[in-house]
Enzyme design. Structure first.
Site, PDB file in Angstrom:
ATOM      1  N   THR A  40      34.960   1.911  -5.351  1.00  0.00           N
ATOM      2  CA  THR A  40      34.778   0.465  -5.255  1.00  0.00           C
ATOM      3  C   THR A  40      34.409  -0.106  -6.620  1.00  0.00           C
ATOM      4  O   THR A  40      33.512   0.387  -7.293  1.00  0.00           O
ATOM      5  CB  THR A  40      33.667   0.120  -4.244  1.00  0.00           C
ATOM      6  OG1 THR A  40      34.034   0.641  -2.967  1.00  0.00           O
ATOM      7  CG2 THR A  40      33.450  -1.383  -4.153  1.00  0.00           C
ATOM      8  N   SER A  64      33.139  -0.042 -24.120  1.00  0.00           N
ATOM      9  CA  SER A  64      31.993  -0.103 -23.203  1.00  0.00           C
ATOM     10  C   SER A  64      31.292  -1.443 -23.340  1.00  0.00           C
ATOM     11  O   SER A  64      31.099  -1.936 -24.458  1.00  0.00           O
ATOM     12  CB  SER A  64      31.022   1.036 -23.522  1.00  0.00           C
ATOM     13  OG  SER A  64      29.988   1.094 -22.567  1.00  0.00           O
ATOM     14  N   HIS A  76      28.136  -2.462 -22.718  1.00  0.00           N
ATOM     15  CA  HIS A  76      26.755  -2.621 -23.153  1.00  0.00           C
ATOM     16  C   HIS A  76      26.563  -2.544 -24.665  1.00  0.00           C
ATOM     17  O   HIS A  76      25.459  -2.754 -25.162  1.00  0.00           O
ATOM     18  CB  HIS A  76      25.837  -1.609 -22.446  1.00  0.00           C
ATOM     19  CG  HIS A  76      25.911  -0.208 -22.962  1.00  0.00           C
ATOM     20  ND1 HIS A  76      24.914   0.354 -23.724  1.00  0.00           N
ATOM     21  CD2 HIS A  76      26.855   0.744 -22.813  1.00  0.00           C
ATOM     22  CE1 HIS A  76      25.242   1.603 -24.010  1.00  0.00           C
ATOM     23  NE2 HIS A  76      26.404   1.867 -23.476  1.00  0.00           N
ATOM     24  N   GLN A  80      32.160   1.499 -30.440  1.00  0.00           N
ATOM     25  CA  GLN A  80      31.317   0.787 -31.397  1.00  0.00           C
ATOM     26  C   GLN A  80      32.032  -0.407 -32.025  1.00  0.00           C
ATOM     27  O   GLN A  80      31.380  -1.366 -32.449  1.00  0.00           O
ATOM     28  CB  GLN A  80      30.855   1.740 -32.508  1.00  0.00           C
ATOM     29  CG  GLN A  80      29.888   2.804 -32.050  1.00  0.00           C
ATOM     30  CD  GLN A  80      28.537   2.239 -31.632  1.00  0.00           C
ATOM     31  OE1 GLN A  80      28.093   1.206 -32.113  1.00  0.00           O
ATOM     32  NE2 GLN A  80      27.882   2.923 -30.699  1.00  0.00           N
ATOM     33  N   CYS A 131      23.079   9.661 -27.324  1.00  0.00           N
ATOM     34  CA  CYS A 131      23.470  10.734 -26.411  1.00  0.00           C
ATOM     35  C   CYS A 131      22.963  12.103 -26.857  1.00  0.00           C
ATOM     36  O   CYS A 131      23.057  13.069 -26.111  1.00  0.00           O
ATOM     37  CB  CYS A 131      24.988  10.756 -26.266  1.00  0.00           C
ATOM     38  SG  CYS A 131      25.665   9.236 -25.570  1.00  0.00           S
TER      39      CYS A 131
END
Length: 393
Positions: free
Chosen positions: A235, A197, A199, A177, A323
């Site tokens: 990958t 993260s 996003h 956050q 979540c």
């Protein structure tokens, strides 16, 4: 639509999408290939690694790309615990961590580790003295989130990191956050591992990173290839990594201005709600919180009903972590800061961006006042409460 759930995810910025597109359509080669189409992807990954490392004062070789913050948290806790098992099996965290950390700790407890879950105060802040008291000779890892995803409270990370470094204990912080929202320097703050993260800062979903300080012998988390220096097989998500770096550049270039704008909107929204809707409570520290976070509990109502009725009016908000949105249990974070179950069930989290306007917030407050009163009018608890007030007068 009025979007107030930026802690759950953010809109991918146009310049981020533009940076990613060539790696879907033109430079689509596998970055592990030796021909030029593949080497272009490898070059882009290396450049992204430099960008993201510089954002937190790290070295490029200390940045490892993952599929998101949850993977990074799991990797940090499980791998650090395993590599330190010979020194001890005691881990310290807090009761308000994201479930990516709490559930990873639960897994470790089932496999022979002991975890101490520290209390926080009414504002959600960990007292460094309680951390010192919890440290034992066999303590090998401390994990404390940088800023809470539900109530926005920012922890005294530099002080926590200094305690861990002085005692020779690994320190991990879940900065999902906070990364891109507030300044972070892993050296100054004595951070050994950090999760983030893309996003959460207008980057793409499905891309994250784990910072691992040089010299730490952390094992592989995903096996099956030589990618990420042989410790994270698979990958690489070249478009996602390129987008992550573009989002970081964007966030750093406007961090101070963006934070100032969001604080102004945040404080305006809090003042209006507290001034116009009775029997509500701001959750989290009033100042030591993320710029765009507003978490308020309304007594005598159910948060789920409030969310549904707001959605019907075009307002996107949440009752806590994305979540756990399917859970009927009250927020573990709100219970940990001392709220009763009834108060925790009536919580609403609104997380702003610099794109929100004061006019939007005025509209939201109008909806809130009407919906909260409507729900209270149907509540036996509210009826009993008002009756007892009348009886006292």
């Amino acid at each position: 639509m009025i979007y107030l759930d930026n802690a759950a995810t953010t809109r991918t910025a146009p310049e981020v999408v533009e940076a990613m597109l060539p790696y879907f359509t033109e430079q689509y080669g596998n970055p592990s290939a030796i021909y030029s189409l593949g080497s272009a992807g490898k070059k882009a990954i290396n450049e992204a690694r430099r960008t993201i490392a510089a954002a937190i004062g790290a070295k490029p070789e200390e940045i490892y790309f993952t599929a998101g913050g949850t993977e990074a948290d799991n990797w940090a806790l499980k791998a650090a615990a395993e590599c330190c098992a010979g020194k001890g099996r005691h881990i310290i965290t807090t009761k308000i961590e994201h479930h990516a950390v709490l559930h990873a700790c639960g897994y470790l407890e089932k496999n022979g580790y002991e975890v101490t879950y520290l209390d926080v105060d009414r504002d959600g802040i960990l007292d460094p003295e309680s951390l010192k008291e919890a440290i034992r000779p066999d303590t090998v890892l401390i994990s404390v989130m940088f800023a809470n995803n539900e109530i926005g409270t920012i922890q005294p990370i530099r002080e926590i990191g200094a305690i861990a470094r002085e005692r020779g204990i690994l320190f991990h912080t879940d900065a999902v956050q906070a990364f891109g929202q507030v300044p972070i320097d892993v050296e100054e703050m004595h951070i050994d591992m950090l999760s983030a993260s893309a996003h959460k800062l207008n980057g793409p979903k499905g891309t994250g990173m784990l910072y691992i300080r040089s010299g730490l012998k952390i094992r592989s988390f995903i096996h099956g290839g030589a990618q990420e220096k042989g410790v994270r097989a698979g990958t690489e998500n070249v478009p996602g990594i390129v987008g992550f770096a573009a989002a970081v550049r964007r966030a750093l270039s406007r961090m101070e201005e963006k934070a100032g704008r969001e604080r102004e909107l945040r404080d305006y929204l809090i003042r209006r709600i507290e001034g116009e809707i009775p029997y509500c409570r701001l959750n989290g520290h009033r100042e030591k919180r993320l710029p765009g976070n507003v978490n308020i509990s309304f007594r005598f109502i159910e948060g789920e009903s409030l969310l549904i009725m707001l959605d019907m009016r075009g307002v996107c908000a949440s009752s806590g972590s994305a979540c756990t949105s399917g859970s009927l249990d009250p927020s573990h974070v709100l219970l940990a800061i001392g709220l009763e179950h009834e108060e925790a069930h009536g919580s609403l989290r609104m997380t702003l961006s610099e794109e929100n306007t004061q006019e939007e917030l005025d509209e939201v407050v109008g909806h809130l006042a009407e919906i909260v009163q409507r729900l209270r009018d149907m509540s036996p608890l509210y009826e009993d409460f008002m009756k007892s007030r009348r009886d006292r007068t």
